[in-house]
Design an enzyme around this catalytic site. Structure first.
Site, mmCIF file in Angstrom:
data_model
loop_
_atom_site.group_PDB
_atom_site.id
_atom_site.type_symbol
_atom_site.label_atom_id
_atom_site.label_comp_id
_atom_site.label_asym_id
_atom_site.label_seq_id
_atom_site.Cartn_x
_atom_site.Cartn_y
_atom_site.Cartn_z
ATOM 1 C CG ASP A 31 -1.728 1.254 1.366
ATOM 2 O OD1 ASP A 31 -2.299 1.680 0.353
ATOM 3 O OD2 ASP A 31 -1.780 1.830 2.470
ATOM 4 C CG HIS A 868 -25.890 3.769 -5.650
ATOM 5 N ND1 HIS A 868 -26.319 3.383 -4.399
ATOM 6 C CD2 HIS A 868 -24.732 4.445 -5.461
ATOM 7 C CE1 HIS A 868 -25.448 3.799 -3.494
ATOM 8 N NE2 HIS A 868 -24.478 4.450 -4.116
#
Length: 1409
Positions: A31, A868
């Site tokens: 990351d 949505h």
């Protein structure tokens, strides 16, 4: 002294112990951020292995068992801007000093016969009397003559005027002083050629501005009586009145229009272009502000570089007006108009000061003393002393004088900005060097009659003033300078008189071109095109045109423009006008094809791109046929390249001279006056060079004609059916000669220094992990990269724009809902309240259910659904553009994809009203009405979903490429890479979704573990997905290409949609569909072809939860020698930038001298000396008056300034500091880690080089919380930024847990932080916790919503201590950490980049053996 016994240790040891080879396959997750790299190793069952790691050093601890999970933290990389600015300033001052020395050299012989100590006295003029080598009177060496001089010439401008106008012989010393002043402050070089005070043509500059304004804004403004305009700008009236009077000369122009804003700028006021360009935020510009260039750059970033010319012309006009103010004098006979103007300013200042003093004395003695004697206020005392600027002084005076009568005279002059002006002001920057040259020539001509050497050296003296090093030649440093590129003909000292003979200007210019031009992001070996390249502009036009669609009467659906239409539009419109609008396209489609009722998509009012360069060249060359002939493209591109690279007119003329057989002299002259700025991001080869292997077409060819596909640039370079993607990846392969120097390869990548630092550290981490695993390569490396913080004005202000947008749009709709409907819980609607999406959507929808039109209850918003529009199964789009507020999501109708056709028919009119009022976007409207056009095609759905999974950012691909070439460097018989390590890039949204689905909450304020956890989750998700769907590898693994008839090709579009939308569902036990149905999935997911178990939804998820609960995570703060200091968190140099005055007697303040030979106790110096690192010294020192020999083990700071001397001879350096019999030196970079006997950890941030008893010590322990507390804090952090009751309900139901958490934190403080006084303060404050509101409790524990403050976790978090507020009680910063505290029973720990390898040094045992 025992030099031979001294041991010097640099804690930078090689951890080369051989590890046992890992037998199981493993993967690495990364990351990568701008100040951290999280990493994790996982095995094939998603577990994080642990290893017994050997510990080096002199402690009893020989092994530590560690989880292969960690995070490296580091200070973010910074740009070189600070260094560059300082370097530039140093060069400027050095060159100014050299100019003075050249002049002294010319005067030296004659001056020696008159006064051989003159130059010496001038050099010593700023020294204290004791240090002067001669008289303390610098000019004449005696008080009498010095006094006469200052009485006769109060300012240098009095002297300059006298010498320019007088025919009498002057003292040679006075001649030198006048010439030296002109040479030192010689003015700007923006005006080329001859110029004097009589040809400062305001009228011509205004006409130039008008012409440019008309061309850019397609206006036809003209002014018949331009003389009238000149009279207005020279009149003694306020700037506002000047603007108003000029505006009246243009009857059609409004006071609120864009022309009026430009007039504000031109007369010297501030303008705001927000409304003019329909921006969301203020766009203020002011020519006199230091930040003008930066502000203009920000504005052009919003509106486009096409407008830069009009601002340039406006600035030229402004400078001409300023200059005319300087040069307007009553004495028309003087040859020194500038000096005359300055004398006039001096006299007015003197007269006005006397009037002001008399006026204020009559008010009160107290007021008089404040204004004229107190330099801490913004009165005259502060103003004349330089502590207060003119603007603040005027504000102060206006506020003071406004209360009294009879101050009109002062106030009027303040309004004109013509009151008590100093000699040196910001507008002196508008004076060109030619004005100073004019006065210099007058003085030289007059005095040359008496001093023949002046006549002989006149040309050389003028050359000192007029010479400047062309910017394309750059710094004149010789040798291996990183910042110089000049090429010499001869190796000798350069002067203004031999520059042309020594420097090869042409070769230096070529080197400048190569240095200035950056490389293509996609083809790293190719140079980018100029921003105004005709090829680049053509590419941008077609790239924008290719996504324009239209619909007309009798047409069922929108359609793209075909190739002929695009070519026609470019020929008829883009080549005919600078700005092409939607009306032009509608006009074309109606006129040529007879369409009516045309609506467009893909364009808002006007195109962003244009062929502005085509129009510029057409005006200059006046030959359309030449410009349209493709065979002339190379000539045109070379011209534009020259006009972009060079500003120097002579160099442009020289480089354009090769085209004398093509263009006549007048054309070349006009071209040489044109200058372009800025560079594109792409190269000519990428746009129109590389070709698709099948079709033979370039990218530009496809943009012009792509059949029915109409792909834009990004689609073309990522389309697997074309060969562009493969060719770009091939071009990005690192050469063998570069692979050994990974640091240089990373440095060459595009991107900020901050992200590059993260990339370099991540590669080091991977190398070390492979070593830890015994040299076995990982099966895969999964990369996620954080997006960098955006510091644009737009990014900063987005959160503040919702209210403004609503007010404007609802007014347009004719709705008063924002004023009339306010939730009962709120007293008013502000931007903070509107961060709640439900509330914001309520107002955007004018209080209506988007699907039914029913009224929504503003006090029951949490009971409604946020639907949505494009279901999240297809697109993880949580933007407002993809959300609607509805009473029930089932009201969308029968369609699982979009609102049904039935809903669209009923609600389209309402949606259209919202669209016209800008309450919803065109994209949102299109998606709502998608059912009219057949809904989403299966191919669209597949594309939506794929883009959510696969990382497309170029910088992430560069990281993947570096890792791929590092581990997969073997080739097969066809010279293709054999990939044994899969480099996988996934989007961060997958981890976010996974965390959300399984309540694996991330709370950054607690500790730094979350970076490692994200890396782990990335590896888990990628591993599971590729186990379940191994044929997905071409989508995710770097370097793999989908083969013909591959997995993707064999599946039908419908199958693809189903497949992609179910990818992340493999982790779930059940899936809820939009229509309310729930589908159960198997407990164990298997690979359908092999039958292998992929994901057990109980045991594997339990493994993930267990890993995220590990208290042992390897957290390392990277130790670094500092190359710069910090001032309020911002990088600074070796010390503070501003000089400090000399310290008071007996002061302990340590300053660095302004110069090596200047004693800071006499002259002041620089404070805030920046430290580089520290050393731990074991030896003896002499203590007390009796100089008793005492054994010591103590720190000594090494400043950046002292670092070189220390490195040269470390022992001798420390001996000079007073140490004797030195036995041991341990070098300690910043953030060196110490562990005390009680387990608490501290990081050594710095030791003052001037006082080794003082330093900065940081906390080094990481607090660990159980998931119960993490969940509580997750909801607590979100309690006040939403009307969503779920967060509040959870906190209210678990309020009792705060008590348990508080005492856990208090115990951690007691054991590891040691802030015991603060602990008592906190304990006292907490006793009344039940009486505090939930909101106050939450913000006290975890920090206020939207703030970076951590609340109670400021006490426990790693790093420097900070003060904070807890339940209304101020908790001060804990300051009890001292350097000596690290030397009591402490162990110094040096960690490798992963923290898996350690060397531990018990400081108490130093000297044993």
């Amino acid at each position: 002294m025992l030099f031979n016994k001294c041991i010097i240790i640099s804690i930078n040891l090689d951890f080369s112990n051989k590890e046992k080879c890992m037998t199981k396959p493993y993967s690495i997750g990364l990351d990568i951020g701008t100040n951290s790299v999280g990493w994790a190793v996982i095995t094939d069952n998603y577990k994080v292995p642990s290893k017994k790691m050997k510990v080096l050093g002199n402690t009893s601890k020989k092994y530590i068992k560690k989880n292969l999970l960690g995070v490296l933290l580091f200070d973010s990389g910074i740009t070189a801007e600070g260094r560059r600015l300082k370097r530039t300033a140093r060069r400027r001052y050095t060159r100014r000093r050299n100019r003075i020395l050249y002049l002294q050299e010319i005067f030296s012989t004659e001056m020696a016969t008159l006064d051989d100590a003159f130059f010496q006295r001038l050099d010593d003029s700023f020294l204290v009397p004791d240090d002067k080598r001669d008289s303390k009177y610098p000019i004449f060496g005696n008080l009498v003559e010095e006094k006469v001089y200052h009485d006769e010439f109060p300012t240098i401008y009095h002297l300059r005027k006298y010498l320019a106008d007088s025919t009498k012989k002057a003292d040679l010393r006075l001649v030198y002083l006048a010439l030296a002043h002109m040479i030192k402050y010689r003015g700007h070089f923006l005006i080329e050629g001859e110029f004097n005070s009589k040809n400062n043509d305001i009228q011509k500059n205004f006409q130039d501005f008008l012409d440019t304004y008309n061309a850019i804004f397609e206006s036809d403004l003209s002014l018949e009586n331009s003389k009238q305009l000149e009279e207005i700008v020279k009149d003694k009236i306020s700037k506002l009145e000047k603007k108003d009077r000029i505006l009246k000369l243009f009857p059609g122009e409004k006071n609120s229009g864009i022309f009026s804003e430009f007039l504000k700028l031109i007369v010297g006021n501030q303008a705001d272009f927000r409304k003019c360009f329909n921006l969301d935020e203020k766009a203020s510009l002011h020519f006199s502000k230091e930040s003008y260039d930066e502000d203009l750059e920000t504005l052009l970033g919003y509106i486009g570089d096409d407008y830069s010319d009009v601002f340039l012309k406006a600035k030229k006009l402004y400078d001409a007006i300023l200059l005319s103010g300087f040069l307007t004098v009553t004495d028309n006979e003087t040859e020194a108009p500038l000096s005359s103007a300055m004398i006039k300013r001096y006299n007015e200042h003197k007269e006005d000061l006397a009037l002001l003093k008399e006026y204020i004395r009559n008010i009160s003695l107290k007021t008089y003393n404040e204004v004229f004697k107190d330099d801490t206020k913004n009165g005259y005392a502060g103003y004349i002393d330089g502590k207060t600027n003119q603007e603040d002084f005027y504000v102060y005076l206006k506020n003071l004088l406004a209360e009294f009568e009879g101050a009109d005279y002062f106030l009027e002059k303040i309004d004109r900005e013509d009151f008590l002006r100093k000699q040196r002001t910001f507008d002196n920057g508008s004076i060109p060097y030619q004005i100073h040259l004019q006065e210099m020539r007058a003085i030289l001509d007059k005095q040359a009659k008496f001093y023949p050497f002046l006549a002989k050296n006149k040309e050389r003296i003028e050359k000192i003033l007029t010479f400047r090093i062309p910017y394309y030649v750059g710094p004149l440093a010789r040798g291996n300078s990183d910042f110089a590129w000049s090429i010499r003909k001869r190796n000798e000292k350069i002067t203004p008189w031999n520059f042309e003979d020594v420097i090869d200007k042409e070769s230096s210019a070529e080197a400048f071109i190569n240095r200035m031009t950056s490389f293509d992001l996609y083809l790293p070996e190719e140079k980018v095109l100029p921003k105004h390249s005709l090829l680049y502009e053509t590419f941008n036009v077609y790239n924008e045109l290719t996504k324009v669609r239209f619909i007309a009467e009798s047409m069922r659906d929108y359609q793209f423009l075909d190739s002929k239409q695009k070519k026609d539009i470019v020929r008829l419109y883009f080549k005919d006008k600078r700005k092409v609008t939607d009306k032009d396209i509608i006009e074309y489609l109606h006129a040529i094809y007879g369409y009516d009722g045309i609506e467009l998509k893909g364009i808002e009012k006007q195109f962003n791109s244009s062929l502005s360069t085509y129009h510029d060249l057409l005006n200059i060359i006046n030959d359309k046929e030449f410009l349209d002939d493709s065979s002339n493209e190379a000539i045109i591109e070379e011209i534009i390249h020259t006009l972009t690279i060079f500003e120097d007119r002579e160099m442009i003329k020289q480089r354009l001279s090769k085209f004398e057989n093509i263009f006549d002299k007048s054309v070349l002259k006009k071209l040489s006056r044109r200058h372009y700025t800025g560079w594109g991001k792409l190269s000519a080869k990428l746009i129109n060079g590389i070709r698709d292997e099948k079709s033979g077409n370039t990218i530009l060819d496809y943009l012009i004609d792509d059949g029915i596909s109409n792909r834009n640039f990004m689609q073309l370079i990522h389309d697997d059916a074309l060969s562009f993607k493969k060719k770009i990846q091939k071009a990005q392969i690192i050469g063998d000669e570069d692979k050994g120097n990974i640091k240089e390869v990373v440095k060459s990548l595009p991107g900020s220094p901050a992200i590059k630092k993260g990339i370099l550290q991540s590669i080091k981490i991977v190398d070390e992990l492979v070593k830890v695993m015994g040299g076995r390569k990982p099966e895969s490396i999964v990369v996620e990269m954080a997006r960098e913080n955006q510091y644009t004005n737009q990014g900063k202000s987005n959160s503040q724009q919702r209210l403004k947008r609503l007010e404007k749009s609802l007014k347009e709709l004719g709705s008063k809902i924002l004023k009339e409907n306010i939730p009962a819980k709120l007293s008013k609607i502000d931007n903070n309240a509107l961060q709640n999406d439900r509330l914001y959507l309520y107002y955007l929808q004018n209080g209506k259910d988007m699907y039914t039109g029913d009224d929504l209850d503003i006090d029951r918003l949490s009971n409604y659904d946020i639907d949505h529009i494009i279901p999240q199964a297809f697109l993880k789009d949580n933007s407002i553009d993809n959300k609607v507020l509805v009473s029930s999501a089932s009201n969308r109708g029968k369609s699982d994809d979009f609102p049904s056709l039935e809903v669209v028919k009923k609600r389209k009119t309402f949606w259209y009203q919202l669209l016209k009022s800008k309450l919803i976007s065109q994209r949102k409207f299109d998606n709502l009405t998608k059912a009219e056009r057949g809904g989403l095609l299966p191919e669209d759905k597949a594309g939506f979903i794929q883009r959510q999974l696969v990382e497309t950012r170029q910088i992430t691909k560069h990281v993947a490429r570096l890792l791929d070439e590092k581990f997969n460097n073997k080739k097969d018989e066809n010279n293709r890479a054999v990939r044994t390590v899969k480099i996988i890039t996934l989007k961060s949204t997958l981890v976010s979704q996974f965390r959300k689905d399984f309540e694996l909450y991330k709370v950054r304020e607690i500790n730094d573990f979350h970076h490692a956890h994200d890396a782990y989750l990335n590896a888990v998700i990628a591993s599971a997905l590729l186990k379940k769907y191994p044929k997905l590898e071409p989508e995710f693994v770097y370097g793999d290409y989908p083969k013909y008839n591959s997995f993707r090709e064999r599946k039908s579009a419908t199958e693809k949609v189903y497949f992609y939308s179910n990818i992340m569902n493999i982790f779930k036990k059940s899936i809820s569909l939009a229509d309310g149905r729930v589908i159960e999935r198997p407990l164990i997911e298997v690979n359908e072809e092999t039958g292998e178990s992929v994901w057990n939804k109980e045991s594997d998820l339990a493994t993930v939860r267990r890993v995220l609960s590990y208290p042992q995570v390897n957290v390392v703060k990277k130790v670094e020698e500092q190359n710069h200091g910090l001032d309020r968190g911002k990088p600074k140099g070796l010390f503070n930038a501003n000089l400090s005055s000399k310290p008071k007697p007996n002061s302990n303040e340590n300053l660095v001298g302004a110069k090596e030979y200047l004693d800071p106790k006499k002259y002041g110096g620089y404070a805030g000396i920046s430290n580089s690192f520290a050393v731990l010294v074991k030896g003896t020192i002499e203590k007390g008056a009796k100089k008793k020999i005492t054994n010591v083990l103590e720190f000594q700071g090494i400043s950046i300034l002292d670092r070189i001397n220390y490195r040269k001879d470390k022992l001798n350096f420390l001996l000079e500091k007073g140490y004797k019999d030195i036995e041991l030196i341990i070098e300690l970079p910043k953030y060196s880690l110490f562990e005390l006997s009680d387990g608490s950890r501290r990081m050594l941030a710095s030791i003052l080089s001037t006082n080794n008893k003082r330093g900065e010590i940081h906390k080094g322990n990481q607090i660990f919380l159980s998931q119960k507390f993490v969940k509580l804090l997750y909801h607590a952090k979100r309690i006040s930024n939403t009307i969503n009751e779920n967060h509040r309900k959870y906190v209210e139901n678990h309020k009792k847990e705060f008590e348990e958490l508080f005492y856990y934190i208090l115990e951690f403080n007691e054991n590891y932080v040691g802030a015991k006084k603060n602990g008592k303060l906190l304990n006292s404050a907490f006793q009344s916790w039940q009486n505090h509101s939930i909101d106050e409790l939450c913000s006290s524990f975890i920090g206020p919503t939207g703030s970076e403050r951590k609340g109670l976790f400021e006490l426990t978090s790693r790093g420097s201590a900070a003060d904070f507020e807890f339940l209304g009680v101020k908790i001060p910063r804990y300051r009890d950490y001292t350097p000596s505290s690290l030397l009591k029973d402490a162990t110094l720990i040096h960690q490798s980049v992963t923290g898996l390898y350690e060397t531990r040094i018990d400081l108490a045992k130093l000297g044993e053996g």
